[in-house]
Scaffold this active site. Structure first.
Site, PDB file in Angstrom:
ATOM      1  N   THR A 121      42.001  38.721  29.152  1.00  0.00           N
ATOM      2  CA  THR A 121      41.026  38.085  30.133  1.00  0.00           C
ATOM      3  C   THR A 121      40.443  36.809  29.446  1.00  0.00           C
ATOM      4  OG1 THR A 121      39.048  38.467  31.179  1.00  0.00           O
ATOM      5  CG2 THR A 121      39.466  39.777  29.471  1.00  0.00           C
ATOM      6  N   ASP A 122      39.970  35.912  30.453  1.00  0.00           N
ATOM      7  CA  ASP A 122      39.310  34.878  29.673  1.00  0.00           C
ATOM      8  C   ASP A 122      37.885  35.364  29.273  1.00  0.00           C
ATOM      9  OD1 ASP A 122      38.139  35.263  32.112  1.00  0.00           O
ATOM     10  OD2 ASP A 122      38.353  33.277  32.886  1.00  0.00           O
ATOM     11  N   GLU A 123      37.453  36.478  29.809  1.00  0.00           N
ATOM     12  CA  GLU A 123      36.100  36.889  29.181  1.00  0.00           C
ATOM     13  C   GLU A 123      35.955  37.080  27.869  1.00  0.00           C
ATOM     14  OE1 GLU A 123      34.479  40.034  31.790  1.00  0.00           O
ATOM     15  OE2 GLU A 123      35.183  39.275  33.500  1.00  0.00           O
ATOM     16  N   TYR A 148      33.146  45.766  28.425  1.00  0.00           N
ATOM     17  CA  TYR A 148      34.374  45.586  28.961  1.00  0.00           C
ATOM     18  C   TYR A 148      34.990  44.218  28.165  1.00  0.00           C
ATOM     19  CZ  TYR A 148      38.019  43.299  31.485  1.00  0.00           C
ATOM     20  OH  TYR A 148      39.205  42.762  31.957  1.00  0.00           O
ATOM     21  N   LYS A 152      38.320  44.446  25.367  1.00  0.00           N
ATOM     22  CA  LYS A 152      39.280  43.690  25.586  1.00  0.00           C
ATOM     23  C   LYS A 152      39.671  42.336  24.516  1.00  0.00           C
ATOM     24  CE  LYS A 152      41.920  43.467  28.766  1.00  0.00           C
ATOM     25  NZ  LYS A 152      43.256  44.311  28.818  1.00  0.00           N
TER      26      LYS A 152
HETATM   27  P1  NAD Z   1      42.663  47.824  37.561  1.00  0.00           P
HETATM   28  O1  NAD Z   1      41.463  48.728  37.022  1.00  0.00           O
HETATM   29  O2  NAD Z   1      42.904  47.721  38.867  1.00  0.00           O
HETATM   30  O3  NAD Z   1      43.831  48.888  36.912  1.00  0.00           O
HETATM   31  C1  NAD Z   1      44.058  49.371  35.820  1.00  0.00           C
HETATM   32  C2  NAD Z   1      45.151  50.374  35.805  1.00  0.00           C
HETATM   33  O4  NAD Z   1      45.254  50.980  34.563  1.00  0.00           O
HETATM   34  C3  NAD Z   1      44.827  51.735  36.639  1.00  0.00           C
HETATM   35  O5  NAD Z   1      45.953  51.867  37.410  1.00  0.00           O
HETATM   36  C4  NAD Z   1      44.620  52.860  35.827  1.00  0.00           C
HETATM   37  O6  NAD Z   1      44.944  54.051  36.160  1.00  0.00           O
HETATM   38  C5  NAD Z   1      45.259  52.351  34.631  1.00  0.00           C
HETATM   39  N1  NAD Z   1      44.754  53.100  33.444  1.00  0.00           N
HETATM   40  C6  NAD Z   1      43.306  53.063  32.916  1.00  0.00           C
HETATM   41  N2  NAD Z   1      43.385  53.637  31.819  1.00  0.00           N
HETATM   42  C7  NAD Z   1      44.480  54.187  31.567  1.00  0.00           C
HETATM   43  C8  NAD Z   1      44.989  54.868  30.589  1.00  0.00           C
HETATM   44  N3  NAD Z   1      44.165  55.396  29.486  1.00  0.00           N
HETATM   45  N4  NAD Z   1      46.476  55.264  30.460  1.00  0.00           N
HETATM   46  C9  NAD Z   1      47.114  54.597  31.372  1.00  0.00           C
HETATM   47  N5  NAD Z   1      46.764  53.832  32.320  1.00  0.00           N
HETATM   48  C10 NAD Z   1      45.402  53.666  32.559  1.00  0.00           C
HETATM   49  O7  NAD Z   1      42.522  46.641  36.795  1.00  0.00           O
HETATM   50  P2  NAD Z   1      43.323  45.312  36.982  1.00  0.00           P
HETATM   51  O8  NAD Z   1      42.180  44.261  37.597  1.00  0.00           O
HETATM   52  O9  NAD Z   1      44.628  45.267  37.624  1.00  0.00           O
HETATM   53  O10 NAD Z   1      43.473  44.616  35.414  1.00  0.00           O
HETATM   54  C11 NAD Z   1      44.796  44.656  34.826  1.00  0.00           C
HETATM   55  C12 NAD Z   1      44.725  44.039  33.486  1.00  0.00           C
HETATM   56  O11 NAD Z   1      44.507  42.619  33.707  1.00  0.00           O
HETATM   57  C13 NAD Z   1      43.500  44.525  32.534  1.00  0.00           C
HETATM   58  O12 NAD Z   1      44.167  44.599  31.217  1.00  0.00           O
HETATM   59  C14 NAD Z   1      42.567  43.337  32.636  1.00  0.00           C
HETATM   60  O13 NAD Z   1      41.748  43.353  31.512  1.00  0.00           O
HETATM   61  C15 NAD Z   1      43.395  42.246  32.822  1.00  0.00           C
HETATM   62  N6  NAD Z   1      42.731  41.344  33.572  1.00  0.00           N
HETATM   63  C16 NAD Z   1      42.075  41.373  34.984  1.00  0.00           C
HETATM   64  C17 NAD Z   1      41.752  40.382  35.464  1.00  0.00           C
HETATM   65  C18 NAD Z   1      41.288  40.620  37.011  1.00  0.00           C
HETATM   66  O14 NAD Z   1      40.688  39.505  37.490  1.00  0.00           O
HETATM   67  N7  NAD Z   1      41.068  41.749  37.522  1.00  0.00           N
HETATM   68  C19 NAD Z   1      41.594  39.040  35.016  1.00  0.00           C
HETATM   69  C20 NAD Z   1      42.274  38.875  33.752  1.00  0.00           C
HETATM   70  C21 NAD Z   1      42.918  39.916  33.213  1.00  0.00           C
HETATM   71  O1  TDX Z   2      29.273  43.105  44.594  1.00  0.00           O
HETATM   72  C1  TDX Z   2      29.370  42.273  43.910  1.00  0.00           C
HETATM   73  N1  TDX Z   2      28.419  41.055  43.991  1.00  0.00           N
HETATM   74  C2  TDX Z   2      28.425  39.807  43.160  1.00  0.00           C
HETATM   75  O2  TDX Z   2      27.805  38.877  43.185  1.00  0.00           O
HETATM   76  C3  TDX Z   2      30.378  42.309  42.669  1.00  0.00           C
HETATM   77  C4  TDX Z   2      30.999  43.315  42.414  1.00  0.00           C
HETATM   78  C5  TDX Z   2      30.408  41.112  42.008  1.00  0.00           C
HETATM   79  N2  TDX Z   2      29.623  40.174  42.135  1.00  0.00           N
HETATM   80  C6  TDX Z   2      29.774  38.887  41.227  1.00  0.00           C
HETATM   81  C7  TDX Z   2      30.046  39.259  39.529  1.00  0.00           C
HETATM   82  C8  TDX Z   2      30.839  38.158  39.097  1.00  0.00           C
HETATM   83  O3  TDX Z   2      29.951  37.020  38.712  1.00  0.00           O
HETATM   84  O4  TDX Z   2      30.969  38.361  41.546  1.00  0.00           O
HETATM   85  C9  TDX Z   2      31.520  37.837  40.400  1.00  0.00           C
HETATM   86  C10 TDX Z   2      33.076  38.782  40.184  1.00  0.00           C
HETATM   87  O5  TDX Z   2      32.672  39.990  39.992  1.00  0.00           O
HETATM   88  P1  TDX Z   2      33.822  41.217  39.634  1.00  0.00           P
HETATM   89  O6  TDX Z   2      34.816  41.277  40.569  1.00  0.00           O
HETATM   90  O7  TDX Z   2      33.095  42.208  39.125  1.00  0.00           O
HETATM   91  O8  TDX Z   2      34.508  40.468  38.517  1.00  0.00           O
HETATM   92  P2  TDX Z   2      34.452  39.673  36.926  1.00  0.00           P
HETATM   93  O9  TDX Z   2      33.091  40.768  36.296  1.00  0.00           O
HETATM   94  O10 TDX Z   2      34.036  38.380  36.783  1.00  0.00           O
HETATM   95  O11 TDX Z   2      35.538  40.357  35.986  1.00  0.00           O
HETATM   96  C11 TDX Z   2      37.006  40.293  36.660  1.00  0.00           C
HETATM   97  O12 TDX Z   2      37.592  39.037  36.051  1.00  0.00           O
HETATM   98  C12 TDX Z   2      37.993  39.157  34.660  1.00  0.00           C
HETATM   99  C13 TDX Z   2      37.669  41.444  36.541  1.00  0.00           C
HETATM  100  O13 TDX Z   2      37.058  42.520  36.991  1.00  0.00           O
HETATM  101  C14 TDX Z   2      37.998  41.630  35.131  1.00  0.00           C
HETATM  102  O14 TDX Z   2      38.743  42.670  34.841  1.00  0.00           O
HETATM  103  C15 TDX Z   2      38.625  40.498  34.462  1.00  0.00           C
HETATM  104  O15 TDX Z   2      38.731  40.626  33.058  1.00  0.00           O
END
Ligand code: NAD
Ligand code: TDX
Length: 332
Positions: A121-123, A148, A152
């Site tokens: 992630t960019d975080e 988190y 990462k």
């Molecule tokens: P998500 O929470 O929707 O999915 C995570 C999945 O991993 C789930 O299916 C969960 O059951 C599985 N999991 C959790 N712990 C596990 C374990 N110990 N063993 C096996 N499986 C396990 O997450 P997401 O938003 O799809 O994110 C996926 C990846 O992408 C993560 O590595 C996250 O850091 C990265 N990422 C997410 C975002 C975003 O915007 N959501 C952005 C950049 C990077």
């Molecule tokens: O109810 C809400 N109201 C609100 O204002 C929620 C759930 C979030 N927010 C804000 C917080 C953040 O600034 O919205 C933005 C996005 O929130 P999230 O969806 O929780 O994402 P963020 O914390 O930015 O992280 C996401 O992007 C990077 C993913 O969850 C991570 O897994 C990924 O690494």
């Protein structure tokens, strides 16, 4: 053509990747997923059984991981605890899955000489000031803010060390905020869409000035495939589609697209340590590997996503009450 082991393939981005791979390549896929609260078998429903199978198991369990890695041509590692708000409430599973789980996979690919792509992630870079013209690049120093993002960051550093010390054949990508189908309703965009469907006002943290750099999950998938096929071993690639928007604007767009007044939202307690702004410079991926995103219009992608949640209530409804109960405990 080959066999991909996709960890976390029943989660949001992992399941989108599995769909994308089956539609756009000849690969077969084994998903390894613990099916935590965030994993959902239904996200893989209807995929061809001769090209995709799901194994329920923990990436931190070496006995489960080892034979699956031995049978794979490449591992694409999505599995993680992924939600910042949950990490503030209970960091323990983030350490176990994100750090120990990644370590367990690295030891397995080291034993078997398997190609590994690590999704991050960019975080890990911390945040940028709102008015700063700068964006994150591969050279930006790590400075994570939350449990988190720090786990990462730790997992990224393990991958780099296993490349350098043990010659593991790995690449890393750090992507910005994804949106699209199959995203858990705890996350910002699906939470607000499903709140509006339920007649509940969307919840904006603080003033909503925080900026996220939105990318459609399919564009993330095409970037990951590009890196898997053409990326240089040991390299990190940032993935972003130039989609910076502040949270207030996103909530207003959702309300407008769903036929509600733009101001029909509620401001709730801000997230502690809330990162201000993320912004990605993806020049390296675009110039070195020739990748370009397909979804350039956020409003159109958002409209498709809203339609998906309207059409797929049976998918998200079972998650909704528990997700909102967790938020109530946190005052949000
Ligand atoms: P998500 O929470 O929707 O999915 C995570 C999945 O991993 C789930 O299916 C969960 O059951 C599985 N999991 C959790 N712990 C596990 C374990 N110990 N063993 C096996 N499986 C396990 O997450 P997401 O938003 O799809 O994110 C996926 C990846 O992408 C993560 O590595 C996250 O850091 C990265 N990422 C997410 C975002 C975003 O915007 N959501 C952005 C950049 C990077
Ligand atoms: O109810 C809400 N109201 C609100 O204002 C929620 C759930 C979030 N927010 C804000 C917080 C953040 O600034 O919205 C933005 C996005 O929130 P999230 O969806 O929780 O994402 P963020 O914390 O930015 O992280 C996401 O992007 C990077 C993913 O969850 C991570 O897994 C990924 O690494």
């Amino acid at each position: 053509m080959g066999e991909l082991l996709v960890t976390g393939g029943a989660g949001f981005i992992g399941s989108n990747f599995v769909h994308y791979v089956l539609e756009n390549t000849g690969h077969t896929v084994t998903v390894l997923d613990k099916l935590t609260y965030a994993g959902n078998k239904a996200s893989l429903a209807g995929l061809p059984a001769d090209r995709c199978r799901l194994v329920r198991g923990d990436i931190a369990d070496a006995a489960v991981v080892d034979p699956l890695v031995a049978a794979a041509d490449a591992v694409v590692h999505y599995a993680a605890e992924s939600h910042n708000d949950n990490s503030l409430h209970d960091p323990a599973p983030f350490l176990e899955t994100n750090v120990i789980g990644t370590y367990t996979l690295l030891e397995a690919v080291r034993r078997h000489g398997t190609r590994f792509h690590h999704i991050s992630t960019d975080e890990v870079y911390g945040d940028l000031a709102l008015e700063d013209p700068a964006r994150f690049t591969e050279a930006t120093p790590y400075n994570p803010s939350s449990p988190y993002s720090s786990t990462k960051a730790g997992s990224d550093l393990l991958v780099r060390a296993w490349v350098r010390s043990f010659g593991v054949q790995a690449t890393i990508s750090n992507c910005s905020n994804n949106y699209g189908p199959y995203q858990h309703v705890e996350k910002f965009i699906p939470r607000q869409i499903t709140n509006v469907i339920d007649g509940v006002r969307p919840k904006l943290y603080g003033a909503g000035a925080n900026v996220r750099d939105w990318i459609h999950a399919d564009d993330h998938s095409s970037a990951v495939l590009t890196i898997l096929e053409q990326g240089r071993i040991g390299e990190t690639y940032l993935i972003g589609a130039g989609g910076e928007k502040n949270n207030r604007d996103v909530i207003e767009l959702i309300l407008e697209a769903m036929g509600r007044p733009r101001d029909a939202y509620e401001q709730v307690a801000d997230r502690p340590g809330h990162d201000l702004r993320y912004g990605i410079d993806s020049t390296k991926l675009r110039t070195e590997l020739g990748w370009t995103p397909r979804y350039s219009n956020f409003e159109a992608g958002l409209a498709n996503t809203i339609k998906w949640y309207l059409d797929n209530e049976a998918w998200w409804r079972p998650q909704k009450a528990a997700a909102e109960a967790r938020y109530r405990d946190q005052g949000r």
